[in-house]
Write a protein that holds these residues in place. Structure first.
Motif, PDB file in Angstrom:
ATOM      1  N   VAL A 166       0.724  -1.167   0.011  1.00 30.58           N
ATOM      2  CA  VAL A 166       0.022  -0.113   0.053  1.00 30.58           C
ATOM      3  C   VAL A 166       0.778   1.193   0.036  1.00 30.58           C
ATOM      4  CG1 VAL A 166      -1.920   1.324   1.367  1.00 30.58           C
ATOM      5  CG2 VAL A 166      -1.848  -1.004   1.090  1.00 30.58           C
ATOM      6  N   LEU A 167       2.067   1.320   0.775  1.00 24.74           N
ATOM      7  CA  LEU A 167       2.951   2.361   0.755  1.00 24.74           C
ATOM      8  C   LEU A 167       3.505   2.545  -0.648  1.00 24.74           C
ATOM      9  CD1 LEU A 167       4.751   1.809   4.223  1.00 24.74           C
ATOM     10  CD2 LEU A 167       3.404   3.663   3.570  1.00 24.74           C
ATOM     11  N   LEU A 168       4.111   1.503  -1.275  1.00 26.59           N
ATOM     12  CA  LEU A 168       4.539   1.691  -2.308  1.00 26.59           C
ATOM     13  C   LEU A 168       3.616   2.312  -3.421  1.00 26.59           C
ATOM     14  CD1 LEU A 168       6.648  -1.555  -2.799  1.00 26.59           C
ATOM     15  CD2 LEU A 168       7.436   0.881  -2.093  1.00 26.59           C
ATOM     16  N   PHE A 169       2.214   1.722  -3.637  1.00 28.29           N
ATOM     17  CA  PHE A 169       1.199   2.346  -4.174  1.00 28.29           C
ATOM     18  C   PHE A 169       0.936   3.641  -4.069  1.00 28.29           C
ATOM     19  CE2 PHE A 169      -3.391   3.318  -4.586  1.00 28.29           C
ATOM     20  CZ  PHE A 169      -3.628   3.358  -5.898  1.00 28.29           C
ATOM     21  N   SER A 170       0.938   4.191  -3.070  1.00 27.28           N
ATOM     22  CA  SER A 170       0.794   5.570  -2.784  1.00 27.28           C
ATOM     23  C   SER A 170       1.895   6.552  -3.119  1.00 27.28           C
ATOM     24  CB  SER A 170       0.585   5.765  -1.082  1.00 27.28           C
ATOM     25  OG  SER A 170      -0.544   4.988  -0.668  1.00 27.28           O
ATOM     26  N   LEU A 171       3.102   5.963  -3.176  1.00 25.78           N
ATOM     27  CA  LEU A 171       4.077   6.906  -3.548  1.00 25.78           C
ATOM     28  C   LEU A 171       4.209   6.982  -5.043  1.00 25.78           C
ATOM     29  CD1 LEU A 171       7.106   5.464  -1.173  1.00 25.78           C
ATOM     30  CD2 LEU A 171       6.307   7.899  -1.480  1.00 25.78           C
ATOM     31  N   PHE A 172       3.874   5.867  -5.580  1.00 20.82           N
ATOM     32  CA  PHE A 172       3.785   5.845  -7.051  1.00 20.82           C
ATOM     33  C   PHE A 172       2.520   6.988  -7.713  1.00 20.82           C
ATOM     34  CE2 PHE A 172       2.054   4.372 -11.054  1.00 20.82           C
ATOM     35  CZ  PHE A 172       3.164   4.465 -11.956  1.00 20.82           C
ATOM     36  N   GLY A 173       1.522   6.811  -6.996  1.00 14.65           N
ATOM     37  CA  GLY A 173       0.430   7.738  -6.970  1.00 14.65           C
ATOM     38  C   GLY A 173       0.911   9.242  -6.905  1.00 14.65           C
ATOM     39  N   PHE A 174       1.521   9.591  -5.881  1.00 13.85           N
ATOM     40  CA  PHE A 174       1.953  10.969  -5.635  1.00 13.85           C
ATOM     41  C   PHE A 174       2.881  11.442  -6.799  1.00 13.85           C
ATOM     42  CE2 PHE A 174       0.641  10.726  -1.120  1.00 13.85           C
ATOM     43  CZ  PHE A 174      -0.245  11.867  -1.280  1.00 13.85           C
ATOM     44  N   GLY A 175       3.752  10.340  -7.254  1.00 16.79           N
ATOM     45  CA  GLY A 175       4.629  10.904  -8.257  1.00 16.79           C
ATOM     46  C   GLY A 175       3.907  11.316  -9.496  1.00 16.79           C
ATOM     47  N   ILE A 176       2.975  10.394  -9.828  1.00 17.78           N
ATOM     48  CA  ILE A 176       1.818  10.749 -11.074  1.00 17.78           C
ATOM     49  C   ILE A 176       1.291  12.201 -10.885  1.00 17.78           C
ATOM     50  CG2 ILE A 176       0.224  10.125 -12.458  1.00 17.78           C
ATOM     51  CD1 ILE A 176       2.505   8.205 -12.599  1.00 17.78           C
ATOM     52  N   ASP A 177       0.717  12.364  -9.828  1.00 20.96           N
ATOM     53  CA  ASP A 177       0.135  13.597  -9.512  1.00 20.96           C
ATOM     54  C   ASP A 177       0.997  14.777  -9.490  1.00 20.96           C
ATOM     55  OD1 ASP A 177      -1.579  15.524  -8.143  1.00 20.96           O
ATOM     56  OD2 ASP A 177      -0.304  15.357  -6.518  1.00 20.96           O
ATOM     57  N   TYR A 178       2.343  14.813  -9.148  1.00 16.65           N
ATOM     58  CA  TYR A 178       3.197  15.774  -9.261  1.00 16.65           C
ATOM     59  C   TYR A 178       3.603  16.143 -10.688  1.00 16.65           C
ATOM     60  CZ  TYR A 178       3.846  15.178  -4.285  1.00 16.65           C
ATOM     61  OH  TYR A 178       3.969  15.039  -3.009  1.00 16.65           O
ATOM     62  N   LEU A 179       3.441  14.979 -11.782  1.00 17.51           N
ATOM     63  CA  LEU A 179       3.710  15.294 -13.024  1.00 17.51           C
ATOM     64  C   LEU A 179       2.553  15.920 -13.573  1.00 17.51           C
ATOM     65  CD1 LEU A 179       5.562  11.818 -14.025  1.00 17.51           C
ATOM     66  CD2 LEU A 179       6.531  14.053 -13.842  1.00 17.51           C
ATOM     67  N   PHE A 180       1.368  15.608 -13.250  1.00 13.40           N
ATOM     68  CA  PHE A 180       0.291  16.358 -13.756  1.00 13.40           C
ATOM     69  C   PHE A 180       0.379  17.697 -13.371  1.00 13.40           C
ATOM     70  CE2 PHE A 180      -2.189  12.271 -14.761  1.00 13.40           C
ATOM     71  CZ  PHE A 180      -2.945  12.794 -15.825  1.00 13.40           C
ATOM     72  N   MET A 181       0.647  18.081 -12.129  1.00 13.05           N
ATOM     73  CA  MET A 181       0.706  19.468 -11.563  1.00 13.05           C
ATOM     74  C   MET A 181       1.759  20.146 -12.483  1.00 13.05           C
ATOM     75  SD  MET A 181      -1.400  19.690  -9.002  1.00 13.05           S
ATOM     76  CE  MET A 181      -1.210  21.077  -7.902  1.00 13.05           C
TER      77      MET A 181
END
Length: 418
Positions: free
Chosen positions: A82-97
């Motif tokens: 779950v922790l690894l999934f969350s970190l990957f999701g945040f990385g994608i979010d920052y790229l969108f921003m």
């Protein structure tokens, strides 16, 4: 219970960095969001604050829906995936921003971040897995320390790299999140023993059900959880409005906001990483809770009526001292929950925090917009901070009532650390 020694410093260090990166991403946004929203939306600072409230509402709504799902999922499959999934999701979010051409794309990024936003929830459960008693409350201070350091670098990056190119801080944050996910894949051990896992139940994983499960706790703890919720709503005055406030009232630049953010981060890191580890054993959880909420209230009143820009640095000191209350509250509540329900508890508490983030920033930014819009009958940019102080007073009253109920019932184990 798996002992912390079995995981080693690398695992706890990863948890620290995970929370740090989570907060860093939020910190990066703080100094540059006003300018970014003005630029993308072609609006003034008052209206930009309203857009900020909507963005936070979007993020928090998704986190409210998905935090209990991921929290309960971590009770089934473990914390690590779950922790690894969350970190990957945040990385994608920052790229969108980083590459958003319109405000609409910012909302897409916030949707992704909200879904993946259980990293703090699961990281907290990880700490609960490997800690007990006094160590558990002290180790929760790691979360505060990581928050402080995340603010230091996040707001610093936002303020100073944003002056070079407003999108650059998001690219750096994305790289850090994705690198940490890769590092965790090879380093992070699982903290949840097989014997402490339980099957996934949708009725316990939906946000409403997750919140209703909190009713099973004693009246004293339920009242304290309510106080915890009110504190978080009050905090949203600073978290949601501060950069817009100093731009509106003192005409601060992005770099000025970044400098204040670094100062705030240093304060939080020092208080949560060191000071709270002394105050909890010295004075106990109860006194830390009450003192922390009182400090929050004092800081908010001072900020609300401030008319001198540099005094923001002075008034942030009592406000940041309020952090000792949040750490003590979390330790007190966690001590009264079984080991195999820590993920569920932290998921429910995260849902509560998300609920306050749905309500709080939108309420505070709307209030700020109302009192700063051109032609406003009363001009008072400090209105959100004054409301926050009133909420802290309500929280103090609820906390005192909770302690009285606990003493009267004599049903809960003593949770103060002397």
């Amino acid at each position: 219970m798996i002992k912390p020694a079995q995981h080693g410093k690398a695992a706890l260090g990863f948890i620290f960095v995970t929370i740090f990166i989570d907060v860093l991403g939020l910190g990066v946004i703080i100094p540059i969001l006003p300018k970014l929203l003005e630029e993308l939306g072609h609006v003034d600072i008052s209206m930009a604050s309203q857009y900020s409230g909507y963005l936070t509402f979007t993020y928090a709504s998704m986190q409210f829906l998905f935090a209990p799902v991921l929290g309960n999922l971590s009770d089934l499959i473990g914390r690590r995936p779950v922790l690894l999934f969350s970190l990957f999701g945040f990385g994608i979010d920052y790229l969108f921003m980083a590459f958003a051409p319109t405000i609409a794309w910012l909302f897409v990024g916030r949707l992704i971040a909200g879904i993946a936003g259980a990293s703090t929830t699961t990281a907290t459960a990880y700490i609960a897995d490997v800690s007990t008693g006094e160590k558990r409350a002290a180790n929760f201070g790691l979360i505060g320390a990581a928050t402080g350091l995340g603010f230091i670098l996040g707001i610093g990056l936002g303020g100073f790299l944003g002056a070079i190119w407003i999108r650059l801080p998001f690219i750096v944050a994305a790289g850090l999140a994705l690198l940490n996910a890769l590092y965790g894949f090879f380093v992070l051990p699982e903290s949840l023993a097989i014997r402490n896992r339980r099957r996934f139940e949708w009725k316990r994983a939906n946000p409403v059900g997750s919140l209703l499960r909190l009713r099973k706790y004693s009246l004293a703890i339920s009242t304290l959880i309510t106080a915890y919720t009110v504190v978080y709503i009050g905090q949203k005055a600073v978290e949601g409005v501060l950069p817009f406030y100093v731009i509106e009232k003192f005409q601060w630049t992005t770099q000025s906001i970044g400098a204040l953010g670094i100062f705030i981060g240093l304060l939080i890191a020092g208080i949560q990483g060191g000071f709270v580890r002394w105050t909890i054993p010295k004075f106990g959880l109860r006194k830390n809770i009450l003192a922390g909420i009182a400090f929050y209230g004092i800081g908010l009143v001072l900020i609300a009526f401030n008319n001198v820009g540099w005094l923001m640095y002075v008034y942030m000191i009592p406000y940041c001292l309020g952090g000792i209350g949040g750490t003590a509250l979390q330790g007190f509540i966690s001590d009264n929950v079984p080991a195999n329900e820590q993920g569920e508890l932290q998921g429910a508490l995260a849902s509560l925090v998300s609920l306050t983030t749905i309500i709080g920033p939108l309420m505070m930014t709307t209030l700020f917009h109302h009192f700063t819009i051109k032609g406003a009958s009363v001009y008072f940019p400090g209105a959100p901070f004054l409301l926050g102080a009133i909420l802290m007073l309500i929280s103090v009253i609820l906390t005192i009532r909770s302690f009285k109920k606990k003493d009267d019932s004599h049903k809960l184990p003593e949770a103060t650390l002397m």
